[in-house]
Design a protein around this motif. Structure first.
Motif: not given
Length: 319
Positions: A59-85
């Motif tokens: 669960f410690g490991g999973l916390t780390l990965l979810d933290t990475l995804q929430s703080e960095t991962g999703v933000q990294a995808l936003r720069n290439d959106i195709r639609t506002p939705h």
């Protein structure tokens, strides 16, 4: 007057997958505070010291990965959106990744003492395998191409989480820690949608590349998966050798690595299929949530959806 900023119009959908994904994610909204984790304390007390150590570390490991995804991962995808939705969907995904990360802390606060929690996070923040995979994924988020970032995200959500998911699903199959497993099943349900959606967006861009560009990206993708699997194998052995589950976990990992590739529209790499995975684990993924009585406290409209195993054709996602 020249338009400075556009309002999002949900009545003018450019990609129906954006709308259907938004609806799916909002329908299955949940919070960890509604799961009665304290009901698992009797089961927890009966686990051996080795088993308790394993649960804390996964669960410690999973916390780390979810933290990475929430703080960095999703933000990294936003720069290439195709639609506002699509950005609206990413907003939902980012919030739920934060819910996931917080959920593990709810588990810790229920099962562990303060000093045990500090030890778990100390181990998490210094473990060589965890830090290596976080570094590999995060560097792609920071410097990769838009399509490479989507590959990293799908590998994280559909593959790397599952070395940790194995433990609570195993206990669920043995009638232990049912409420802890309930949270994991809810997280798996979310990650299934995240992985297929981001994989779908990857496929849209991948199909626009020339054949030569596709071959180059495909080679990079499989090289990355080999690199991540090699590290994950070491991580898995360090966790599971003590309880004797290592080979079963590695089979589960290879199965999910193939699912990640399917999300991306690519051919499976490993020979492992669902038939090779411990049936207790597969059953844990496929069963519906328990629908505890406490949901009545917030009205009949607040109901958990079904946690279902992803079928092979789900990974084609409208293509």
């Amino acid at each position: 007057m020249e338009t400075y900023y556009k309002a999002i119009n949900w009545n003018a959908i450019e990609d129906v997958i954006d709308k259907s994904t938004w609806e799916k994610l909002t329908e299955q909204f949940w919070l960890d505070t509604r799961i009665p984790l304290s009901n698992d304390l009797d089961d927890w007390r009966k686990l051996t010291a080795e088993e308790k150590d394993l649960v804390g570390k996964v669960f410690g490991g999973l916390t780390l990965l979810d933290t990475l995804q929430s703080e960095t991962g999703v933000q990294a995808l936003r720069n290439d959106i195709r639609t506002p939705h699509e950005e609206a969907v990413y907003n939902n995904i980012q919030f739920m990744e934060s819910v996931h990360a917080k959920s593990y802390s709810s588990i810790f606060s229920t099962l562990n003492t303060k000093s045990e929690i500090e030890d778990i996070f100390g181990w998490t923040n210094s473990n060589e395998y965890l830090q290596r995979k976080a570094k590999i994924i995060n560097e792609i988020y920071e410097t990769g191409t838009p399509l490479e970032k989507k590959v990293a995200s799908v590998f994280l959500e559909t593959f790397l989480f599952y070395s940790g998911f194995f433990t609570p699903l195993y206990y669920l199959g043995n009638n232990k820690l049912a409420n802890v497993a309930e949270i994991i099943k809810l997280i798996i349900r979310d990650e299934s949608v995240h992985g297929t959606y981001i994989g779908y967006k990857f496929q849209l861009g991948f199909n626009e590349l020339s054949e030569e560009e596709q071959d180059k990206l495909r080679d990079w993708m499989y090289d990355l998966l080999y690199q991540l699997y090699e590290n994950e194998e070491g991580y898995t052995r360090s966790l599971y050798d003590a309880v004797g589950w290592t080979e079963e976990v590695l089979t589960f990992l290879r199965y999910n690595a193939n699912k990640a590739l399917m999300n991306l529209g690519q051919d499976p790499l490993f020979p492992d299929s669902a038939d090779d995975v411990n049936p207790i684990i597969m059953n844990g993924i496929s069963t519906g949530t328990s629908n505890h009585d406490f949901f009545s406290q917030v009205g009949n409209g607040y109901l958990l959806g079904e946690v279902e195993a992803m079928q092979d054709d789900d990974y084609l996602y409208g293509l």
